[in-house]
Design an enzyme around this catalytic site. Structure first.
Site, mmCIF file in Angstrom:
data_model
loop_
_atom_site.group_PDB
_atom_site.id
_atom_site.type_symbol
_atom_site.label_atom_id
_atom_site.label_comp_id
_atom_site.label_asym_id
_atom_site.label_seq_id
_atom_site.Cartn_x
_atom_site.Cartn_y
_atom_site.Cartn_z
ATOM 1 N N ASP A 191 40.763 59.551 38.050
ATOM 2 C CA ASP A 191 40.992 58.370 37.227
ATOM 3 C C ASP A 191 42.467 57.992 37.250
ATOM 4 O OD1 ASP A 191 40.252 56.278 35.597
ATOM 5 O OD2 ASP A 191 40.355 57.429 33.740
ATOM 6 N N LYS A 194 44.120 54.231 42.312
ATOM 7 C CA LYS A 194 42.919 54.156 43.143
ATOM 8 C C LYS A 194 43.224 54.426 44.618
ATOM 9 C CE LYS A 194 41.667 53.213 39.177
ATOM 10 N NZ LYS A 194 41.386 54.375 38.309
ATOM 11 N N ASP A 219 36.217 57.228 38.538
ATOM 12 C CA ASP A 219 36.106 56.068 37.652
ATOM 13 C C ASP A 219 36.662 54.821 38.336
ATOM 14 O OD1 ASP A 219 35.584 54.570 35.399
ATOM 15 O OD2 ASP A 219 37.416 55.165 34.351
ATOM 16 N N ASN A 220 36.253 53.661 37.808
ATOM 17 C CA ASN A 220 36.768 52.358 38.254
ATOM 18 C C ASN A 220 36.562 52.110 39.739
ATOM 19 O OD1 ASN A 220 39.374 53.215 36.081
ATOM 20 N ND2 ASN A 220 37.950 51.561 35.606
ATOM 21 N N GLU A 249 35.631 49.204 30.986
ATOM 22 C CA GLU A 249 35.861 49.571 29.604
ATOM 23 C C GLU A 249 36.113 48.364 28.698
ATOM 24 O OE1 GLU A 249 36.851 51.083 32.291
ATOM 25 O OE2 GLU A 249 38.970 51.654 32.261
#
Length: 264
Positions: A191, A194, A219-220, A249
């Site tokens: 997280d 990226k 995540d993401n 989120e």
């Protein structure tokens, strides 16, 4: 002339208020790039200037004001409430947090790694589910974020399960075995930046820190997105990968988590 100027000022203020209060919030709920631009760049910087503080510091204040000391669930719930009603932040959040909880409970790791601590939201969320004697190592590049995260982790009462280390993940991963006396990780939560997902995953492989059955959860992967990571884990014979669809989120923008099991 004065009345004309006053009228223009009032109309301008009214238009800005409508934009701020209704139109922009509605737009960012359905547009990923606009949500990130508006919340994570414009508003956050304005609040930093206006308050003389940082977003992690403001979330710490929300925790200290509204959460119960020693109660981890009240800590991340206080952050969720703050981020939904006052200031958006890129935590894993309450919706995707339930997916994180589910995967973590399934794995029941003895030793876990988190890349990207930020304010400590997901750190607390992970640590409170670890079995007695289990350990979480969390890595944060920014010393100011790490300082706040330590306070939030301690406020939640999970500091005995957490080791927070500061520095670049690319420098720290090769030192994990020697520094912490571990053989491999059972669970890894990605997280952080990226563009570091693929290099750090490969580094974990090269350093022998992944065993057969190690679960990576990223995540993401849709917003802001990690296309190279998805391409890597979905096409590599070393992983069995599954996408969990959710939302960015505190918005209605599509995002999700990628669970990848290392096959050796």
């Amino acid at each position: 002339m004065l009345w004309s100027l006053l009228a223009v000022t009032v109309v301008t203020a009214a238009v800005l208020y409508v934009l701020y209060r209704w139109i922009i919030p509605a737009a960012v709920q359905s547009s990923g790039w606009l949500a990130l631009l508006w919340h994570d760049v414009i508003l956050k910087r304005l609040l930093d200037i206006m308050t003389g503080s940082t977003q992690p510091q403001r979330m710490l204040e929300a925790v200290q004001k509204n959460a119960t000391k020693g109660d981890p669930e009240s800590v991340f719930s206080a952050i969720d409430y703050y981020c939904r009603h006052k200031e958006w932040a890129m935590n894993v959040g309450d919706e995707k947090g339930l997916i994180l909880d589910s995967v973590l409970t399934e794995v029941n790791p003895s030793i876990a790694l988190e890349l990207g601590t930020y304010c400590g939201y997901s750190t607390v969320r992970i640590a409170r589910l670890l079995s007695p004697g289990s350990k979480l190592i969390t890595v944060e590049f920014n010393p100011a974020f790490a300082a706040v995260a330590r306070q939030i982790i301690a406020y939640a009462g999970v500091q005995d399960k957490v080791t927070l280390v500061e520095g670049p993940s690319g420098d720290l991963i090769p030192k994990m075995k020697e520094r912490f006396g571990i053989k491999s990780f059972d669970f890894v939560f990605l997280d952080h930046w990226k563009d570091r997902y693929v290099p750090d995953t490969k580094l974990l492989e090269d350093c022998g820190l992944l065993r057969k059955g190690t679960v990576l959860l990223a995540d993401n992967v849709i917003c802001p997105g990690a296309p190279e990571y998805l391409k890597y884990v979905r096409n590599s014979p070393r992983y069995e990968s599954r996408y969990f669809k959710s939302n960015l989120e505190y918005t209605k923008v599509e995002d999700g988590l990628e669970k990848s099991v290392f096959l050796g």
